[in-house]
Design an enzyme around this catalytic site. Sequence first.
Site, mmCIF file in Angstrom:
data_model
loop_
_atom_site.group_PDB
_atom_site.id
_atom_site.type_symbol
_atom_site.label_atom_id
_atom_site.label_comp_id
_atom_site.label_asym_id
_atom_site.label_seq_id
_atom_site.Cartn_x
_atom_site.Cartn_y
_atom_site.Cartn_z
ATOM 1 N N HIS A 395 0.807 -1.230 0.000
ATOM 2 C CA HIS A 395 0.000 0.000 0.000
ATOM 3 C C HIS A 395 0.833 1.269 0.000
ATOM 4 C CE1 HIS A 395 -4.005 -1.779 0.883
ATOM 5 N NE2 HIS A 395 -3.290 -2.728 1.473
ATOM 6 N N LYS A 586 -8.365 14.217 4.507
ATOM 7 C CA LYS A 586 -7.491 13.046 4.502
ATOM 8 C C LYS A 586 -6.453 13.254 5.587
ATOM 9 C CE LYS A 586 -6.401 14.015 0.125
ATOM 10 N NZ LYS A 586 -6.321 12.845 -0.731
ATOM 11 N N ARG A 587 -5.648 12.209 5.882
ATOM 12 C CA ARG A 587 -4.582 12.397 6.847
ATOM 13 C C ARG A 587 -3.685 13.554 6.419
ATOM 14 N NH1 ARG A 587 -4.086 8.752 11.286
ATOM 15 N NH2 ARG A 587 -2.067 9.710 11.591
ATOM 16 N N LYS A 592 0.910 14.587 0.770
ATOM 17 C CA LYS A 592 -0.454 14.868 0.308
ATOM 18 C C LYS A 592 -0.660 16.366 0.019
ATOM 19 C CE LYS A 592 -2.347 10.924 2.934
ATOM 20 N NZ LYS A 592 -3.051 10.053 1.961
ATOM 21 N N THR A 694 -8.519 6.684 -1.863
ATOM 22 C CA THR A 694 -9.883 6.153 -1.992
ATOM 23 C C THR A 694 -10.897 7.267 -1.736
ATOM 24 O OG1 THR A 694 -9.591 5.347 0.279
ATOM 25 C CG2 THR A 694 -9.472 3.719 -1.494
ATOM 26 N N LYS A 698 -14.699 8.487 -3.425
ATOM 27 C CA LYS A 698 -15.905 8.870 -2.669
ATOM 28 C C LYS A 698 -16.428 10.223 -3.138
ATOM 29 C CE LYS A 698 -13.874 6.186 1.008
ATOM 30 N NZ LYS A 698 -12.947 6.234 2.162
HETATM 31 C C1 IMK Z 1 -2.795 3.896 2.159
HETATM 32 C C2 IMK Z 1 -2.236 4.625 0.967
HETATM 33 O O1 IMK Z 1 -1.468 5.724 1.363
HETATM 34 C C3 IMK Z 1 -3.381 5.082 0.076
HETATM 35 O O2 IMK Z 1 -2.886 5.675 -1.100
HETATM 36 C C4 IMK Z 1 -4.257 3.897 -0.299
HETATM 37 O O3 IMK Z 1 -5.410 4.335 -0.967
HETATM 38 C C5 IMK Z 1 -4.671 3.141 0.934
HETATM 39 O O4 IMK Z 1 -3.558 2.768 1.702
HETATM 40 C C6 IMK Z 1 -5.443 1.868 0.586
HETATM 41 O O5 IMK Z 1 -4.753 1.115 -0.339
HETATM 42 C C7 IMK Z 1 -0.515 2.973 6.386
HETATM 43 C C8 IMK Z 1 -0.841 3.075 5.037
HETATM 44 C C9 IMK Z 1 0.014 2.655 4.054
HETATM 45 C C10 IMK Z 1 1.242 2.110 4.404
HETATM 46 C C11 IMK Z 1 1.588 1.989 5.754
HETATM 47 C C12 IMK Z 1 0.715 2.426 6.737
HETATM 48 N N1 IMK Z 1 -0.598 2.909 2.851
HETATM 49 C C13 IMK Z 1 -1.782 3.465 3.125
HETATM 50 N N2 IMK Z 1 -1.942 3.584 4.457
HETATM 51 C C14 IMK Z 1 1.084 2.307 8.179
#
Ligand code: IMK
Length: 871
Positions: A395, A586-587, A592, A694, A698
């Site tokens: 991710h 978002k975070r 970002k 994501t 939305k």
């Molecule tokens: C997130 C990504 O940052 C997003 O872009 C993505 O849409 C989402 O995952 C779902 O796929 C938290 C994270 C991560 C890696 C490590 C940690 N990636 C995302 N959240 C701790």
Amino acid sequence: MNTQGKSTTNGHNFSGDYPNKPELQQQDCPVTVQVEDDRTGMTVETLHRAFADNLYYIQGKNELTATAYDYYMALSYTVRDRLLHRWIASNTAYMTQGAKQVCYLSAEFLLGRQLGKNLLNLGIYDQAKQVVTESGLDFDALLEVEPEPGLGNGGLGRLAACFLDSLATLEIPAMGYGIRYEFGIFDQDIKDGCQVERPDKWLRFGNPWEIRHPELTVEVCYGGTTEAYEDEDGEYRKRWKPSRKVLGTPYDVPIPGYNNNTVSTLRLWRASANVDFDFQVFDSGDYSGAVADKISSENISKVLYPNDNTEQGKQLRLEQQYFFVSCSLKDIIHRHLSHRGKTLETLVDSAAIQLNDTHPAIAVAELMRLLVDEHRLGWNQAWRITRNCLAYTNHTLLMEALERWPVPLFERLLPRHLEIIYEINSRFIDEVQRFDPEDEGRVGRMSLIEEGTPKYVRMAHLACVGCHTVNGVAALHTELLKSQVLHEFNEMWPEKFQNKTNGITPRRWLLLSNPELTNLVTEKIGDGWATDLERMRQLEGYVDDPEFRSRWQAIKDANKRQLAERILKTNDEDIDPTSLYDVQVKRIHEYKRQLLNILHVIGLYNRIKANPQTNILPRTFIFAGKAAPGYYMAKLVIRLINAVGKVVNRDRQVAGRIKVVFVPGYSVSLGQQIYPAADLSEQISTAGKEASGTGNMKFALNGALTIGTLDGANVEIRDLVGPENFFLFGLTTPEVGQLKYHGYNSYRYYEDNTELRQVIDRIAGGEFSEGDTELFKPIVDSLLYHDEYMLMADYQAYSDTQQKVSQAYRDRDGWIRMAILNSVRVGHFSSDRTIREYCRDIWSVKPVPITLDSYSPDKTRLNAKKVMGRS
Ligand code: IMK
């Protein structure tokens, strides 16, 4: 159905034993238990009775003494009974059919509130609303009593929750596995413009959505040493002699599918002390020491680490990861073996185990340990089983988010696992050398162990080696994984890599959050589109229908007014519902680029100050999001946003043309109010940094237009909605690489761009900090001298594109056309589509439809003697 008579046995006594135990299925049934229809009936009348009954007999209240919370609990228990009915049917079907299940291992599940979603999926939302309203209560207020289970940070945890909804909706046997954090993501307050964190005591009043299963408690070990021994067959084996044992008890959350009878399970583990073990280990005299250790065991499931996309590297975090992985794998193996004639060789027929990022990647070593040490399989056989069962989703592309654990820590906490990882690594390194004997550096780069002092275990490499499939979460992200972060693994095993573009569940993100738009869609294209979201495209023709457009606009306007009411309450700020709502939620993270957004706001402000008559489209800039408590820069960005808001919102000259609000406490529930009210969606990360996103989906589904870079899933969203309906700007991923490669100099942009220079000078000059030129200096310096995320390079393109947004919004009809096209063309991003792809390409699982007939409660027989004998 039986509506008379009360039963003495309620539904949960069935769970006095594991539902898979065959003893309960015996034929001689001396007692027939009939479960009361008040617990299963779906009509308004029955729901009314059940609601009143639960208020009285579960909460112990009547309408004179009940609080809002009592009503919430009474309705929740009413819903829970109906869930359990289907849950038992589902579990029974999966057990008797020996169905293959998806096991989704995730350190986070960001579920959002359960009551409304469960009512919706059960198909009794309107009925329940009628019951509550007829009882003289405010239905929406009742739903808001529920504390949100915030067991996740952001996109990764929310994706897991959307996946559970889609799995159940598609009737795929599935189980989510995670941690029952006692404290979820912190609550955010804004005090004097700063983020202040408060602990999230979400379980304070109890949780009607969980069923505890003490009888399924498992033991998890830590520390100690390993020793070699010879087993009865003369085989050389290793034994782990741990120094610490804790218990894991599952709390099951039932997850209903939409419009079907499937209810699957989210199994969350809670840690507690193994008192027996503690009393052996500690001096028999050290009673208090043994009791004190209870606290350290309970700490394991105490709190969610509040980091998103950064690695923490704390021992407790590794303890958490191993805790839930070990509990879950033992549970999976136990369930598999409890089937007659099943051996571990066929584990893959029972379970497709998905690792949600590397947080559960220790599963590779733990499954090997269970197979080799505990179940005495040979290494090669165990390795085949492990690889066949496990798959890994990546991710993130951010280097700082890739998990690595110091070898000394690993050795202290999980000595046997470290040995196993070394063994995996030595075989893997042989394979690397055979694959590419020429390149001497390759082994070092690909090794599971990073050399240095200290050495590190690379969890992403462990996952790549131990899994049959590795997937990215958007097309661009997967390409970058294959060509950059994991390119050497892709060279070796190209067949392992797949893309699975993320999705969102339309049930929560449209039906629940935007009921008016939902009604309009159903009115035009009939039922069924909620589980076949691509059908929204049938609405494309209506873009030319003025009546449809005006209804669409009326819905958006109403949603905007509702959000304005909420913001008046939380921010004490009056926002103009006719202004353009420009939203970034978002975070808070540097990549970002919330900072880029606020720089543009300052740019507009400067324009107004320089020329008070300037014609600027009225806009409300809405921000929300949490910063990791230890992330200094992210917290400073929150301060800057609030500081700019304070100055701009009070400036008479601005006179309602621009407003800036930072809504505190971003959460799933707040998102549900914000997405439907947005006009413009800010998706402005530096290209190549956001794996997917994501929130972008939305917004689009709810008819917001996107201003965004070519990053993550933005790329695919733009392709689908059409480039003419998307505001694209900024460097592309290759351009970012090129610019970095040739030596990026952000100061040049400050010198060359007057507008940008004035923006930065205003911050540096203390304009937003009451003359304090120190407060935001770290932000100014970072922009001028490092600018890792290239805001300076993208500023002008962003500002110009925002200008185009304003022009486009002035043409109200044109804007609505584009908004409609965005909404109806993003059906592809339903998580149903994503899950279908995982089922087909990674998991090899098929739907198992659930019928209620054969398990309806009035046919359920209990062998009372057996049940009594057990307790
Ligand atoms: C997130 C990504 O940052 C997003 O872009 C993505 O849409 C989402 O995952 C779902 O796929 C938290 C994270 C991560 C890696 C490590 C940690 N990636 C995302 N959240 C701790």
